[in-house]
Design an enzyme around this catalytic site. Structure first.
Site, mmCIF file in Angstrom:
data_model
loop_
_atom_site.group_PDB
_atom_site.id
_atom_site.type_symbol
_atom_site.label_atom_id
_atom_site.label_comp_id
_atom_site.label_asym_id
_atom_site.label_seq_id
_atom_site.Cartn_x
_atom_site.Cartn_y
_atom_site.Cartn_z
ATOM 1 N N SER A 119 -2.182 8.487 21.302
ATOM 2 C CA SER A 119 -0.784 8.168 21.054
ATOM 3 C C SER A 119 -0.413 8.536 19.606
ATOM 4 C CB SER A 119 -0.522 6.691 21.371
ATOM 5 O OG SER A 119 0.860 6.425 21.456
ATOM 6 N N ASP A 173 3.424 8.581 32.148
ATOM 7 C CA ASP A 173 3.462 7.935 30.836
ATOM 8 C C ASP A 173 4.887 7.483 30.513
ATOM 9 O OD1 ASP A 173 3.363 7.259 28.107
ATOM 10 O OD2 ASP A 173 1.790 8.717 27.715
ATOM 11 N N HIS A 204 0.368 5.338 30.177
ATOM 12 C CA HIS A 204 0.003 5.555 28.768
ATOM 13 C C HIS A 204 -1.341 4.878 28.529
ATOM 14 C CE1 HIS A 204 1.037 6.788 24.726
ATOM 15 N NE2 HIS A 204 0.783 5.582 24.260
#
Length: 222
Positions: A119, A173, A204
């Protein structure tokens, strides 16, 4: 002033490390987040690889109501491609470069050092790694995107033009849209970077199939 981040360091047993993986966590997590994953790297078991898990600084995050948490940079709104915190990104870039230089001081050559992240941490791996003035072994960028894409072509460093890049993204996601990751992949490929792209049926997050693919990528480049 950017400082060397605090880190969790996992050294190989039975001798000097011959390679390093510096792994940046995502927003609101810390260096502990990906430590358990190391046990799932089956192909690296007998390799002398050192893992470094830095802690991002604690800062207010605008999109979360100004709540203070560990973050490599601020996020102003849910649309990650707008209003980027370039001051925070560049400060974290300097911190990550200091981490690379620390590994070099331990007699690990830059071309045996991998930058990895998830991320926000993956975004920083791409940003800092492709601007670093020495060749790296590889970059792993999970569920993320390339920050500041407009300035990238002018700011990238030629030393990492041929650095292998592993990019992975979840098809579902809700945090970093798949399209944003794909756009970053397309931009890098358009500039001639060797991108190993993977997509998985996940949100995610990270899943075992992805970890297996990362394990194989690390084995190959190290």
């Amino acid at each position: 002033m950017s400082e060397l981040p605090a880190t969790i360091d996992l050294n190989p047993s039975g001798g000097q490390a011959q390679a390093s993986v510096i792994w940046m966590h995502g927003l609101g997590a810390d260096g502990n987040d990906f430590v358990p994953m190391i046990e799932q790297f089956k192909q690296l078991k007998n390799q002398k690889v050192r893992f470094v898990f830095p802690h991002a600084p604690i800062r207010p995050v605008t999109v979360n109501g100004g709540m203070k948490m560990r973050a490599w940079y601020d996020i102003a709104e849910l649309d990650l491609s707008r209003q980027e915190d370039m001051i925070g990104i560049k400060e974290s870039e300097k911190r990550i470069h200091l981490l690379i230089e620390r590994e070099e001081s331990l007699s690990i050559a830059s071309n045996k050092i991998v930058l990895a992240g998830f991320s926000q941490g993956g975004a920083m791996a791409l940003y800092a790694g492709l601007r670093f003035p020495k060749p790296l072994a590889g970059i792993i960028a999970l569920s993320c995107y390339l920050p500041s894409p407009i300035s990238f072509a002018a700011e990238r460093h030629s030393k990492n033009q041929n650095t292998p890049i592993f990019m992975a993204h979840g098809l579902f996601d809700p945090v970093v849209p798949l399209m944003l990751g794909q756009m970053s992949k397309d931009q890098l490929e358009g500039l001639g970077y060797p991108v190993d792209w993977h997509s998985y049926s996940m949100p995610h997050s990270v899943l075992p199939e992805e970890i297996k693919d990362i394990d194989e990528f690390l084995q190959r480049i190290l």
